[in-house]
Design an enzyme around this catalytic site. Sequence first.
Site, mmCIF file in Angstrom:
data_model
loop_
_atom_site.group_PDB
_atom_site.id
_atom_site.type_symbol
_atom_site.label_atom_id
_atom_site.label_comp_id
_atom_site.label_asym_id
_atom_site.label_seq_id
_atom_site.Cartn_x
_atom_site.Cartn_y
_atom_site.Cartn_z
ATOM 1 N N HIS A 31 0.857 -1.182 0.000
ATOM 2 C CA HIS A 31 0.000 0.000 0.000
ATOM 3 C C HIS A 31 0.896 1.236 0.000
ATOM 4 O O HIS A 31 1.426 1.628 1.037
ATOM 5 C CB HIS A 31 -0.904 0.000 1.230
ATOM 6 C CG HIS A 31 -1.909 -1.111 1.240
ATOM 7 N ND1 HIS A 31 -1.562 -2.421 1.481
ATOM 8 C CD2 HIS A 31 -3.253 -1.111 1.029
ATOM 9 C CE1 HIS A 31 -2.659 -3.178 1.431
ATOM 10 N NE2 HIS A 31 -3.689 -2.411 1.148
ATOM 11 N N HIS A 71 -1.802 -0.372 7.026
ATOM 12 C CA HIS A 71 -1.550 -0.850 5.665
ATOM 13 C C HIS A 71 -0.394 -0.089 5.023
ATOM 14 O O HIS A 71 0.250 -0.591 4.112
ATOM 15 C CB HIS A 71 -2.819 -0.719 4.811
ATOM 16 C CG HIS A 71 -3.442 0.638 4.857
ATOM 17 N ND1 HIS A 71 -4.407 0.973 5.782
ATOM 18 C CD2 HIS A 71 -3.248 1.745 4.105
ATOM 19 C CE1 HIS A 71 -4.770 2.235 5.591
ATOM 20 N NE2 HIS A 71 -4.080 2.722 4.584
ATOM 21 N N ASP A 160 -8.131 8.036 6.868
ATOM 22 C CA ASP A 160 -9.584 8.225 6.888
ATOM 23 C C ASP A 160 -10.298 7.028 7.500
ATOM 24 O O ASP A 160 -11.293 7.184 8.214
ATOM 25 C CB ASP A 160 -10.101 8.447 5.461
ATOM 26 C CG ASP A 160 -9.708 9.813 4.918
ATOM 27 O OD1 ASP A 160 -10.162 10.822 5.476
ATOM 28 O OD2 ASP A 160 -8.943 9.862 3.946
ATOM 29 N N ASN A 190 -6.109 12.941 2.613
ATOM 30 C CA ASN A 190 -5.932 12.920 1.156
ATOM 31 C C ASN A 190 -7.246 12.830 0.389
ATOM 32 O O ASN A 190 -7.252 12.764 -0.839
ATOM 33 C CB ASN A 190 -5.008 11.769 0.747
ATOM 34 C CG ASN A 190 -5.508 10.423 1.262
ATOM 35 O OD1 ASN A 190 -6.698 10.176 1.363
ATOM 36 N ND2 ASN A 190 -4.566 9.536 1.605
ATOM 37 N N HIS A 264 -4.093 4.154 -3.560
ATOM 38 C CA HIS A 264 -4.113 3.487 -2.256
ATOM 39 C C HIS A 264 -3.254 2.221 -2.283
ATOM 40 O O HIS A 264 -2.349 2.063 -1.460
ATOM 41 C CB HIS A 264 -5.558 3.144 -1.886
ATOM 42 C CG HIS A 264 -5.693 2.387 -0.603
ATOM 43 N ND1 HIS A 264 -5.534 2.982 0.623
ATOM 44 C CD2 HIS A 264 -5.970 1.082 -0.350
ATOM 45 C CE1 HIS A 264 -5.708 2.082 1.580
ATOM 46 N NE2 HIS A 264 -5.973 0.918 1.005
ATOM 47 N N GLU A 412 -17.584 0.538 24.952
ATOM 48 C CA GLU A 412 -16.800 -0.691 25.104
ATOM 49 C C GLU A 412 -15.753 -0.866 24.023
ATOM 50 O O GLU A 412 -14.689 -1.436 24.262
ATOM 51 C CB GLU A 412 -17.721 -1.916 25.105
ATOM 52 C CG GLU A 412 -18.308 -2.253 26.467
ATOM 53 C CD GLU A 412 -19.683 -1.659 26.662
ATOM 54 O OE1 GLU A 412 -20.356 -2.034 27.624
ATOM 55 O OE2 GLU A 412 -20.100 -0.817 25.832
ATOM 56 N N HIS A 474 -29.022 -10.148 26.436
ATOM 57 C CA HIS A 474 -27.974 -10.019 27.443
ATOM 58 C C HIS A 474 -27.507 -11.371 27.980
ATOM 59 O O HIS A 474 -26.725 -11.412 28.932
ATOM 60 C CB HIS A 474 -28.463 -9.142 28.597
ATOM 61 C CG HIS A 474 -28.473 -7.678 28.276
ATOM 62 N ND1 HIS A 474 -29.082 -7.171 27.152
ATOM 63 C CD2 HIS A 474 -27.940 -6.609 28.932
ATOM 64 C CE1 HIS A 474 -28.944 -5.854 27.138
ATOM 65 N NE2 HIS A 474 -28.248 -5.494 28.195
ATOM 66 N N ARG A 521 -23.606 -13.144 37.452
ATOM 67 C CA ARG A 521 -24.347 -12.117 38.171
ATOM 68 C C ARG A 521 -24.919 -12.703 39.460
ATOM 69 O O ARG A 521 -24.965 -12.040 40.495
ATOM 70 C CB ARG A 521 -25.482 -11.582 37.303
ATOM 71 C CG ARG A 521 -26.368 -10.557 38.004
ATOM 72 C CD ARG A 521 -27.687 -10.383 37.291
ATOM 73 N NE ARG A 521 -28.483 -9.312 37.876
ATOM 74 C CZ ARG A 521 -29.748 -9.085 37.566
ATOM 75 N NH1 ARG A 521 -30.348 -9.851 36.671
ATOM 76 N NH2 ARG A 521 -30.417 -8.105 38.123
#
Length: 663
Positions: A31, A71, A160, A190, A264, A412, A474, A521
């Site tokens: 790349h 990359h 990006d 770019n 790219h 998270e 859940h 739990r």
Amino acid sequence: MTAHPSHPQQALAHAIRFLSIDAIVKAQEGHQGVPLGMAEIATALYTRHLKFNPQDAGWFDRDRVVLSNGHGSMLLYSLLHLTGYPAFPIEEVQRFRVLGSVCEGHPERPHDEPNGIEVTTGPLGQGIANAFGMAVAEAYLNARFGNDLVNHFTYAFVGDGCLQEGVGQEMISLAGHLQLGKLVLLWDDNQITDDGSTDLSISENVAERFRVAGWHVVELDGHDIEAVSAALDAARLDPRPSMLACRTVIAKGIARLQGQRGGHSGRLFAEDAQAARELLGWKHGPFEVPTEVQQAWRAAGERSHGEHTAWHSRVAALSASERAEFERVMHGELPANWPQVLLDYKQNALHTPPAPSGIFISAEINDLLTPWLPERMVGCADLEAPTSHKRGLTAFTAADRQGAYVHCGVREHVMGAMANGMAAHGGVLPLSVTYLAFADYQRPAMRMAALMGLPVKFVFSHDSIGIGKNGPTHQPVETLASLRAMPNMLVMRPADAVEAAECWEAALAHTSGPVSLVFARQSLPLVRGTHTPANLSGRGAYVLHEAACGARQVTLLATGSEVMLAVQAREKLEASGIATAVVSLPCWELFNAQDASYRQSVLGTGVRVAVEAAVRQGWDAYLGLDGGFVGMTGFGASGPGETLYQLFNITPDAVVAEALRLL
């Protein structure tokens, strides 16, 4: 600005550009967009601002550099070669993407000696989130040890893709909130992705996203070395995190591809390399760097030697106790006496009522460890009340860097990647706490932790259908199997407070990869009635109760809260004259690492039945195709936990029935 290679700084940038072109042409793939477009940006950073020492790649107070757009790996490899990192001689650059070369397709952090690659990058967004974690670690350690020992910046080259992935926005928001002034992003603006122009998929002002999140933002010409250097000067003085939006031309120098989608990663040919030499006035052959340019780059690699020497002198001047503690933390070593805390807890647990839930048992253990492990930092995603791992810790904030608890909000994705960055930085021991159902939000980070061998502790609560009325969204019936499928990830599901202490001991001692500590739990009544100084859970599995009424006919295997169900089923079977053993299997990976004779002695030769409130996948390694399993075959339901165990027939009677069927 358009500069001729006779300009000294421009010649340094062209050295990056042409090493990258030549390596990509030789490899027949790669790349080129990033190294050709960001050559001037990298030149400004490395020759004028970066604090580093190629001869001591692991220097603790070095500035960190993360190539988030991984990359574009030839940008980093060129820089590491030119500045004199021993692991990157020209022969390795010439072997770019060849099996066994350190110049791999994407940068990979080594598992042994540091070599200049801070983190493994490739999945976009993970790198900038790692950089954020590094900046958090630096700020915390700076507050603890002072400017003389910890005072450095974290820089990230960003594309990006890093900013379009969702984890990128989480990072922008939280880093701005925490005002991490030593975090600097260099954006390769770019306006091109692999699909084409960025306006195909976005229309917002990206720089403005940073401004509204509280960042210092500068928009500039990324091919103007002086402008980049001035922006870096300003960034280093600003108390806010900085985004330098550097407008660039993708694949600059390749006339056929520059500024276009193909820039790219479109295939480069020898003809492209020759055309670029003619266009940019580079009169040197493949992999040839003129002596004066190479000397200038090596001089850049030596520019921090004075700071490096002075830092070591300051460390040496510490008192013996101060130096020992700093070096212990710096090297990631645990204090010699920490296991005693867990041994005492184990003993006391036999006489003290357990905490009201499995996750609160973990919280109690962590609270006891706090005085012994001040380097531990906890990140939690808006779930302190049900997970309770803050306890006596204070919050890490923009105003107080001494706090060891990071309020991550409902983020998270970035929490896991931040923990990786903290671990890669060194000097802190990161915990990431949330519900097991949300492990999927963290999965890219967990995979990268396993790939890099980072000792992150991922702590999960609400581990099964036992959570009850929150319903199947859940109830993570398949998550244990998916985590166990991940190479280099230890997955621990303790059955009670004793096993919880043992699992935490094994997890803290494990430094070559991440650990998932999975807690219920619901309450976990004791299944271990006798104290043993040895860590039985540390072997992954052990015989909790051997057959009592004769030679073993049945072996019941279980993890977590279901171990009690197996114990109750054994009582019924033994009462019927069927000799039955119960095996607790808190960590498959540790058990698989034991020798064959131990594994066989634990599993026995009779009928085997496993019970776990999750799917069967993976259990056949212990059960065989004909073994019995009591567990889930689909998703859960909304209702009280006890009712759900009855509904899905995960009961002692079901275990007994399965054993009798097999007999």
